[in-house]
Design a protein around this motif. Structure first.
Motif, PDB file in Angstrom:
ATOM      1  N   LEU A   1       0.831  -1.204   0.000  1.00 32.35           N
ATOM      2  CA  LEU A   1       0.000   0.000   0.000  1.00 32.35           C
ATOM      3  C   LEU A   1       0.864   1.252   0.000  1.00 32.35           C
ATOM      4  O   LEU A   1       0.577   2.233  -0.708  1.00 32.35           O
ATOM      5  N   ARG A   2       1.952   1.231   0.765  1.00 36.90           N
ATOM      6  CA  ARG A   2       2.819   2.399   0.855  1.00 36.90           C
ATOM      7  C   ARG A   2       3.581   2.646  -0.439  1.00 36.90           C
ATOM      8  O   ARG A   2       3.738   3.788  -0.872  1.00 36.90           O
ATOM      9  N   HIS A   3       4.041   1.583  -1.069  1.00 33.53           N
ATOM     10  CA  HIS A   3       4.841   1.736  -2.285  1.00 33.53           C
ATOM     11  C   HIS A   3       3.991   1.914  -3.533  1.00 33.53           C
ATOM     12  O   HIS A   3       4.382   2.632  -4.454  1.00 33.53           O
ATOM     13  N   LEU A   4       2.838   1.249  -3.570  1.00 35.83           N
ATOM     14  CA  LEU A   4       2.055   1.207  -4.804  1.00 35.83           C
ATOM     15  C   LEU A   4       0.681   1.841  -4.672  1.00 35.83           C
ATOM     16  O   LEU A   4      -0.003   2.043  -5.680  1.00 35.83           O
ATOM     17  N   GLY A   5       0.265   2.150  -3.427  1.00 31.72           N
ATOM     18  CA  GLY A   5      -1.070   2.697  -3.234  1.00 31.72           C
ATOM     19  C   GLY A   5      -2.156   1.680  -3.471  1.00 31.72           C
ATOM     20  O   GLY A   5      -3.312   2.043  -3.743  1.00 31.72           O
ATOM     21  N   ASN A   6      -1.823   0.401  -3.369  1.00 29.73           N
ATOM     22  CA  ASN A   6      -2.774  -0.655  -3.675  1.00 29.73           C
ATOM     23  C   ASN A   6      -2.337  -1.927  -2.962  1.00 29.73           C
ATOM     24  O   ASN A   6      -1.167  -2.310  -3.032  1.00 29.73           O
ATOM     25  N   ILE A   7      -3.255  -2.583  -2.266  1.00 28.36           N
ATOM     26  CA  ILE A   7      -2.901  -3.822  -1.561  1.00 28.36           C
ATOM     27  C   ILE A   7      -3.034  -5.036  -2.470  1.00 28.36           C
ATOM     28  O   ILE A   7      -2.590  -6.125  -2.118  1.00 28.36           O
ATOM     29  N   HIS A   8      -3.657  -4.864  -3.614  1.00 31.35           N
ATOM     30  CA  HIS A   8      -3.794  -5.954  -4.585  1.00 31.35           C
ATOM     31  C   HIS A   8      -3.255  -5.488  -5.943  1.00 31.35           C
ATOM     32  O   HIS A   8      -4.012  -5.251  -6.877  1.00 31.35           O
ATOM     33  N   PRO A   9      -1.933  -5.339  -6.055  1.00 32.08           N
ATOM     34  CA  PRO A   9      -1.358  -4.803  -7.300  1.00 32.08           C
ATOM     35  C   PRO A   9      -1.379  -5.843  -8.418  1.00 32.08           C
ATOM     36  O   PRO A   9      -1.582  -7.043  -8.195  1.00 32.08           O
ATOM     37  N   SER A  10      -1.127  -5.355  -9.619  1.00 37.00           N
ATOM     38  CA  SER A  10      -0.994  -6.233 -10.778  1.00 37.00           C
ATOM     39  C   SER A  10       0.471  -6.602 -10.962  1.00 37.00           C
ATOM     40  O   SER A  10       1.361  -6.026 -10.336  1.00 37.00           O
ATOM     41  N   GLU A  11       0.723  -7.559 -11.852  1.00 32.57           N
ATOM     42  CA  GLU A  11       2.104  -7.945 -12.138  1.00 32.57           C
ATOM     43  C   GLU A  11       2.910  -6.767 -12.669  1.00 32.57           C
ATOM     44  O   GLU A  11       4.086  -6.606 -12.335  1.00 32.57           O
ATOM     45  N   GLU A  12       2.270  -5.930 -13.475  1.00 31.30           N
ATOM     46  CA  GLU A  12       2.974  -4.776 -14.039  1.00 31.30           C
ATOM     47  C   GLU A  12       3.471  -3.833 -12.955  1.00 31.30           C
ATOM     48  O   GLU A  12       4.545  -3.241 -13.071  1.00 31.30           O
ATOM     49  N   GLU A  13       2.713  -3.697 -11.871  1.00 33.59           N
ATOM     50  CA  GLU A  13       3.075  -2.752 -10.811  1.00 33.59           C
ATOM     51  C   GLU A  13       4.223  -3.255  -9.956  1.00 33.59           C
ATOM     52  O   GLU A  13       4.931  -2.446  -9.338  1.00 33.59           O
ATOM     53  N   VAL A  14       4.424  -4.558  -9.881  1.00 30.15           N
ATOM     54  CA  VAL A  14       5.458  -5.081  -8.973  1.00 30.15           C
ATOM     55  C   VAL A  14       6.696  -5.585  -9.707  1.00 30.15           C
ATOM     56  O   VAL A  14       7.583  -6.159  -9.063  1.00 30.15           O
ATOM     57  N   ARG A  15       6.795  -5.366 -11.026  1.00 35.25           N
ATOM     58  CA  ARG A  15       7.970  -5.877 -11.727  1.00 35.25           C
ATOM     59  C   ARG A  15       9.200  -5.007 -11.533  1.00 35.25           C
ATOM     60  O   ARG A  15      10.322  -5.424 -11.792  1.00 35.25           O
ATOM     61  N   GLY A  16       9.033  -3.768 -11.063  1.00 37.63           N
ATOM     62  CA  GLY A  16      10.165  -2.868 -10.888  1.00 37.63           C
ATOM     63  C   GLY A  16      11.128  -3.343  -9.819  1.00 37.63           C
ATOM     64  O   GLY A  16      10.736  -3.926  -8.799  1.00 37.63           O
ATOM     65  N   SER A  17      12.406  -3.089 -10.018  1.00 34.16           N
ATOM     66  CA  SER A  17      13.436  -3.575  -9.096  1.00 34.16           C
ATOM     67  C   SER A  17      13.253  -3.033  -7.687  1.00 34.16           C
ATOM     68  O   SER A  17      13.457  -3.761  -6.699  1.00 34.16           O
ATOM     69  N   GLY A  18      12.872  -1.739  -7.563  1.00 36.39           N
ATOM     70  CA  GLY A  18      12.726  -1.145  -6.239  1.00 36.39           C
ATOM     71  C   GLY A  18      11.633  -1.792  -5.425  1.00 36.39           C
ATOM     72  O   GLY A  18      11.811  -2.085  -4.225  1.00 36.39           O
ATOM     73  N   VAL A  19      10.491  -2.056  -6.048  1.00 36.24           N
ATOM     74  CA  VAL A  19       9.372  -2.685  -5.342  1.00 36.24           C
ATOM     75  C   VAL A  19       9.724  -4.116  -4.961  1.00 36.24           C
ATOM     76  O   VAL A  19       9.474  -4.555  -3.827  1.00 36.24           O
ATOM     77  N   VAL A  20      10.329  -4.868  -5.891  1.00 33.92           N
ATOM     78  CA  VAL A  20      10.705  -6.250  -5.601  1.00 33.92           C
ATOM     79  C   VAL A  20      11.725  -6.302  -4.470  1.00 33.92           C
ATOM     80  O   VAL A  20      11.639  -7.153  -3.570  1.00 33.92           O
ATOM     81  N   ALA A  21      12.692  -5.385  -4.493  1.00 32.77           N
ATOM     82  CA  ALA A  21      13.709  -5.367  -3.435  1.00 32.77           C
ATOM     83  C   ALA A  21      13.078  -5.078  -2.080  1.00 32.77           C
ATOM     84  O   ALA A  21      13.433  -5.702  -1.068  1.00 32.77           O
ATOM     85  N   ALA A  22      12.145  -4.126  -2.017  1.00 38.03           N
ATOM     86  CA  ALA A  22      11.502  -3.777  -0.747  1.00 38.03           C
ATOM     87  C   ALA A  22      10.677  -4.938  -0.214  1.00 38.03           C
ATOM     88  O   ALA A  22      10.735  -5.268   0.987  1.00 38.03           O
ATOM     89  N   LEU A  23       9.901  -5.585  -1.060  1.00 35.14           N
ATOM     90  CA  LEU A  23       9.083  -6.716  -0.617  1.00 35.14           C
ATOM     91  C   LEU A  23       9.945  -7.910  -0.220  1.00 35.14           C
ATOM     92  O   LEU A  23       9.652  -8.604   0.759  1.00 35.14           O
TER      93      LEU A  23
END
Length: 432
Positions: free
Chosen positions: A397-419
């Motif tokens: 929610l903090r990184h993407l503004g969404n608790i149910h993101p799509s694959e497109e939203e989580v493919r970025g290196s920064g988001v993957v590293a944080a999760l």
């Protein structure tokens, strides 16, 4: 090559090959072969007709073995798939000599200091101030290049403004397969060639372009040019200033800031891109890049169905910053590739996380494969960690503004590293 890709990414041997290569930025050998064959064929066609290699490139002998193809046949097949057509621009035989007169030609690549994130109005004001410092009683030429997607249907536009208020618009096709840079260079060549054929009465000629790359290439000087376009531009400029009285000022101007001349010539360049492209030569570099793009697209289209294909959706991952710690980079590559060493399900599958009732299995419903971050029974696959794990809901929610993101939203290196880092922490003794 595959072993090197595994070393680069830290992915285990069970990771699918296509994912490992993509994460490592390693092009498949077949794609590399096709790109090099297309480039060699273009180089051969760029040689003089009397050159033996040129004759070999144009020949069409009957193959002795149907199962064996050489660089010529392979290159032609790649050209057909990439949309490349003859003619190929002749290679630069001789460069302008280093003693070519350059004293009356000035090239400037900036408009003065600009703050980071400068607005369009700030850039326009700085450009107007910089242009105002140039001689005003001069012939002004605005140049621009256009290419659809930056790769095809190139057009070169030129707007010439005379001191008496009259204007001229010049349009020239830059090639069916064309980069934005080449279109910009064609526009500059068109401008100086026209001015050479129709010499203005004014002593000063001011040429404005929004292509820093083109002006930077020309600023290297006549002897530094490696392309026929660059050499021709310098030859035309040298002829224009040969009398010693005329001066040429090449000035970079920012784009998309409502600068009148630049906006006008931008429209002219787009009109030029619609001109017939048949017979316009393509250069060797553009052929190589077109073949490389086509080979990469074909390699991506051959990815098998699965997690990595859904996640990347036809995109190659961007390289990680060089400052990324090794352990973080490995987690990013493994999570995206689908085989993560921090997953209880993966460790159970390889026998490193035995359960009470099951020592080792590949079932996603096995209790030993349950997520150790949230305690749910669902297996903690990379897909679950990145998209659905309740324990990481707040972070998504903090990184993407969404608790149910799509694959497109989580493919970025920064988001993957944080999760990935959060999942590692929740599994650690520190968190418990």
């Amino acid at each position: 090559m595959l072993a090197a890709a595994r070393t680069i990414t830290g992915c285990p041997i069970s990771t699918p090959r296509h994912a490992v290569r993509a994460e490592a930025g390693v092009v498949p050998m077949a794609a590399r072969r096709d790109a090099l064959a297309a480039r060699l064929l273009a180089k051969a066609h760029s040689l003089p007709p009397e050159d033996p290699l040129h004759a070999v490139a144009e020949a069409a002998p009957v193959p002795r073995l149907k199962s064996v193809t050489g660089w010529r046949d392979r290159g032609r097949a790649v050209w057909d798939r990439a949309g490349v057509e003859l003619p190929v621009e002749a290679r630069l035989a001789t460069r302008p000599p280093p003693w070519t007169a350059t004293e009356n030609v000035t090239i400037r690549l900036d408009i003065g200091p600009l703050p980071i994130g400068a607005t369009a109005s700030m850039r326009r004001s700085a450009a107007e101030a910089s242009l105002g410092a140039l001689p005003q009683c001069a012939t002004w030429a605005w140049t621009d290049g256009s290419a659809t997607g930056g790769v095809m249907n190139g057009g070169a536009g030129v707007l010439i403004e005379h001191p008496d208020g009259t204007t001229e618009a010049l349009r020239e096709a830059a090639g069916k397969i064309c980069s934005s840079y080449r279109a910009e260079m064609v526009a500059l060549k068109t401008a100086v060639r026209h001015l050479l054929e129709h010499p203005p009465l004014e002593q000063d000629i001011i040429i404005c372009s929004d292509s820093q790359a083109s002006l930077a290439t020309l600023r290297g000087g006549p002897a530094a040019q490696t392309s026929p376009l660059g050499a021709a531009i310098w030859e035309h400029m040298a002829a224009l200033v040969s009398d010693g009285d005329r001066r040429i000022h090449l000035q970079w101007v920012p784009s998309h800031c409502e600068l009148e001349g630049n906006e006008w010539v931008d429209a002219i360049a787009k009109e030029a891109a619609a001109l017939p492209q048949q017979g316009v030569p393509v250069d060797v570099r553009t052929v190589y890049r077109a073949a490389s793009r086509m080979a990469r697209k074909e390699a991506i289209s051959n990815w098998p169905d699965g997690w990595y294909r859904r996640l990347m959706d036809g995109h190659l991952p961007a390289p990680l910053p060089s400052t990324t710690p090794r352990e973080v980079a490995v987690d990013v590559h493994q999570l995206r590739a689908g085989h993560w060493s921090g997953s209880a399900q993966y460790l159970h599958r390889i026998g490193r996380n035995p359960g009470r009732d099951c020592a080792q299995c590949n079932s996603l419903t096995c209790r030993a494969a349950g997520c150790r971050c949230c305690g749910e029974e669902e297996a903690d696959t990379p897909e679950y960690i990145l998209l659905r794990c309740p324990a990481l809901m707040r972070l998504r929610l903090r990184h993407l503004g969404n608790i149910h993101p799509s694959e497109e939203e989580v493919r970025g290196s920064g988001v993957v590293a944080a999760l990935g880092a959060a999942a590692r922490y929740l599994q650690s003794r520190e968190a418990t």
